[in-house]
Write a protein that holds these residues in place. Structure first.
Motif, PDB file in Angstrom:
ATOM      1  N   CYS A  70     -14.222 -11.283 -48.429  1.00  0.00           N
ATOM      2  CA  CYS A  70     -15.158 -10.539 -47.587  1.00  0.00           C
ATOM      3  C   CYS A  70     -14.657  -9.102 -47.535  1.00  0.00           C
ATOM      4  O   CYS A  70     -15.401  -8.164 -47.808  1.00  0.00           O
ATOM      5  N   ARG A 109     -15.853  -9.874 -56.137  1.00  0.00           N
ATOM      6  CA  ARG A 109     -15.876  -8.952 -54.992  1.00  0.00           C
ATOM      7  C   ARG A 109     -14.422  -8.532 -54.874  1.00  0.00           C
ATOM      8  O   ARG A 109     -13.672  -9.066 -54.068  1.00  0.00           O
ATOM      9  N   LYS A 116     -16.438  -2.335 -44.619  1.00  0.00           N
ATOM     10  CA  LYS A 116     -17.307  -3.316 -43.984  1.00  0.00           C
ATOM     11  C   LYS A 116     -18.381  -2.660 -43.124  1.00  0.00           C
ATOM     12  O   LYS A 116     -18.074  -1.873 -42.240  1.00  0.00           O
ATOM     13  N   PRO A 117     -19.653  -3.011 -43.389  1.00  0.00           N
ATOM     14  CA  PRO A 117     -20.705  -2.605 -42.455  1.00  0.00           C
ATOM     15  C   PRO A 117     -20.582  -3.469 -41.191  1.00  0.00           C
ATOM     16  O   PRO A 117     -20.220  -4.636 -41.285  1.00  0.00           O
ATOM     17  N   TRP A 266     -23.410  -2.730 -54.556  1.00  0.00           N
ATOM     18  CA  TRP A 266     -24.578  -3.233 -53.838  1.00  0.00           C
ATOM     19  C   TRP A 266     -24.760  -2.530 -52.507  1.00  0.00           C
ATOM     20  O   TRP A 266     -23.835  -1.898 -52.000  1.00  0.00           O
ATOM     21  N   ARG A 270     -27.478  -4.083 -43.786  1.00  0.00           N
ATOM     22  CA  ARG A 270     -27.525  -3.007 -42.792  1.00  0.00           C
ATOM     23  C   ARG A 270     -27.671  -1.620 -43.411  1.00  0.00           C
ATOM     24  O   ARG A 270     -27.739  -0.626 -42.705  1.00  0.00           O
ATOM     25  N   LYS A 292     -28.845  -6.760 -50.809  1.00  0.00           N
ATOM     26  CA  LYS A 292     -28.897  -7.971 -49.972  1.00  0.00           C
ATOM     27  C   LYS A 292     -30.235  -7.999 -49.248  1.00  0.00           C
ATOM     28  O   LYS A 292     -30.755  -6.950 -48.849  1.00  0.00           O
ATOM     29  N   ARG A 323     -29.885 -13.692 -48.444  1.00  0.00           N
ATOM     30  CA  ARG A 323     -28.898 -14.266 -47.484  1.00  0.00           C
ATOM     31  C   ARG A 323     -29.671 -14.578 -46.221  1.00  0.00           C
ATOM     32  O   ARG A 323     -29.618 -13.890 -45.210  1.00  0.00           O
ATOM     33  N   HIS A 395     -23.525 -15.789 -54.670  1.00  0.00           N
ATOM     34  CA  HIS A 395     -22.683 -14.692 -54.177  1.00  0.00           C
ATOM     35  C   HIS A 395     -21.859 -15.286 -53.027  1.00  0.00           C
ATOM     36  O   HIS A 395     -22.417 -15.649 -51.992  1.00  0.00           O
TER      37      HIS A 395
HETATM   38  C1  PEP Z   1     -20.879  -8.775 -46.958  1.00  0.00           C
HETATM   39  O1  PEP Z   1     -21.293  -9.060 -48.092  1.00  0.00           O
HETATM   40  O2  PEP Z   1     -19.681  -8.859 -46.641  1.00  0.00           O
HETATM   41  C2  PEP Z   1     -21.879  -8.373 -45.930  1.00  0.00           C
HETATM   42  C3  PEP Z   1     -21.526  -7.704 -44.855  1.00  0.00           C
HETATM   43  O3  PEP Z   1     -23.113  -8.814 -46.228  1.00  0.00           O
HETATM   44  P1  PEP Z   1     -24.528  -8.439 -45.594  1.00  0.00           P
HETATM   45  O4  PEP Z   1     -24.748  -6.996 -45.848  1.00  0.00           O
HETATM   46  O5  PEP Z   1     -25.458  -9.327 -46.366  1.00  0.00           O
HETATM   47  O6  PEP Z   1     -24.493  -8.790 -44.132  1.00  0.00           O
END
Ligand code: PEP
Ligand code: CO
Length: 448
Positions: A70, A109, A116-117, A266, A270, A292, A323, A395
């Protein structure tokens, strides 16, 4: 906006979600200048090769396995951890290739997945409210206010860790470790002792036999590079656009821009705003890109995203990663599959069965149930079957370590065991045993 006027800086004029509140703009620009002077991590030709491989996936001739952490960590960084992550991905690819008879495109990954978002700018740790952890490229995960202050030097550190990770991955995948005669080695001890590990050993033994047969027929296996080497690509979430801009270079052969921080980039759930900075940035680079899609995505939105990210309808250029969550996938996916097919975009459809299935355990830990992950995958395959489209890939968030972060699966990890080896800095990952188990299930879905 037309692609003619695109530049790697154009995103700066647009609203950019998820950018950290860097405390010192001058210090940030100095770090970005340092990055802009660094060598590229990947080459344009490699990114083009990945687009070509993904075009086979889009055409239903191959399957995408995109997997890894992650969030990569500055502290949990070792050759063994990289090797073990590669082992589990190679092991899963063997299960899929052998079990379903399709070539597998392998994308990690990894080597850049450091940002991280976050859903909220702050998070509660115990009794204190802290700025959210945004990945080691930005701040530290320690529960201290001082650790959470964004530090631009981390961008440079992330580049260097990506470079050493990629260097080792290249050595492993081209230098003998990924040789098909090594299939037994990829089965780690704690996996080998399980039912799935034993099932894998059977496949490995059959591959051995096939190799001996080929050698007996006079084929010089030592010269067959496809048996001895593996194409392994890197990818990450392009969250921090200054970093991506600094590593974007014009390819001397084609004259096109490539983001040389990874083969594939990618945008997340968000950061996929149609008029936002992230989509604009991805629209101009020539790497293969992905987006995503969560359960609230509308058909109009996805068609508009395809128009922005894949205007020329190039096979392999765009991967859409659904997702949706186990309970939503059946209803949410079908209209999107139909809309994209009608619009004529030759995309890769992949399923991320992780991010729509995150729950909080009674003990307060973020976790995911193996059964929910499997159930979303089944829904994804069923929706494609119904629509007559190709379920192109998965994924996943996983690690080669024997962690206890996701519930269930082989060995049946229970709520009370989550604390035993819970080491992720962000989301819960499948361990190597659960990952192998999942690969067998996906191979079955592919076959049926
Ligand atoms: C991720 O892939 O770690 C993630 C934060 O995904 P998403 O943008 O789909 O929430
Ligand atoms: Co995650």
């Amino acid at each position: 906006m037309t692609a003619v006027h695109w530049s790697p800086q154009r995103w700066r004029d647009l609203p950019a979600a998820q950018q950290p509140p860097w405390p010192d703009a001058g210090e940030l620009e100095r770090a970005l200048e340092e990055l802009a002077a660094m060598p590229p991590l990947v080459f344009a030709g490699e990114a083009r090769r990945l687009t070509a491989a993904l075009a086979d996936v889009a055409a239903g001739r191959a399957f995408l396995l995109q997997a890894g952490d992650c969030a990569e960590s500055f502290t949990e960084f070792s050759a063994d951890a990289i090797r073990d992550k590669l082992k589990v991905i190679l092991q899963m690819a063997v299960v899929l290739t052998y079990g379903a008879g399709v070539p597998v495109v392998k994308v990690g990954r990894i080597a850049g997945q450091f940002a991280k978002p976050r859903s909220a700018a702050t998070e509660r740790v115990g009794d204190v409210e802290l700025a959210s952890f945004r990945g080691h490229m930005v701040n530290d995960d320690a529960p201290l206010a001082s650790a959470r202050v964004p530090d631009p030097h981390r961008l440079v550190d992330a580049y260097h860790q990506s470079a050493s990770t990629l260097n080792l991955l290249r050595a492993f995948t081209k230098g003998g470790f990924a040789d098909l005669s090594q299939v037994h080695l990829w089965n780690q001890e704690f996996v080998a002792a399980s039912d799935e590990g034993r099932r894998y050993e059977k496949i490995a033994a059959e591959i051995d036999r096939a190799l001996r047969f080929m050698a007996a027929c006079g084929i010089d296996l030592a010269r067959e590079t496809t048996l001895r080497q593996v194409d392994f690509y890197t990818s990450h979430d392009a969250v921090i656009l200054g970093y991506e801009e600094a590593l974007t270079r014009r390819d001397s052969i084609s004259g096109d821009f490539y983001d040389c921080s990874a083969h594939m980039l990618w945008v997340g759930e968000r950061t996929r705003q149609l008029d936002g900075a992230h989509v604009d940035f991805l629209s101009g680079i020539h790497n293969p890109v992905a987006c995503k899609l969560g359960p609230s995505t509308t058909p109009d939105e996805v068609v508009a995203l395809c128009a922005r990210l894949d205007p020329d309808r190039t096979p392999g250029r765009l991967t859409l990663v659904a997702r949706m969550g186990a309970t939503r996938v059946t209803d949410a996916l079908a209209p999107l599959l139909a809309a994209v097919a009608d619009a004529g975009h030759p995309v890769v459809w992949a399923c991320d069965p992780m991010h729509g299935n995150t729950i909080t355990s009674e003990g307060g830990r973020k976790t995911r149930r193996f059964d929910d992950i499997l159930s979303e995958l089944k829904g994804f395959f069923a929706a494609h079957h119904e629509a007559g489209t190709w379920p192109g890939g998965v994924h996943l968030e996983l690690t080669g370590d024997d962690v206890t972060e996701c519930l269930g699966g082989y060995g049946d990890i229970l709520e009370g065991q989550l604390h035993e080896r819970y080491t992720t800095t962000c989301d819960p990952r499948l361990n190597a045993r659960q990952s192998t188990d999942l690969a067998f299930r996906v191979a079955e879905l592919l076959r049926s």
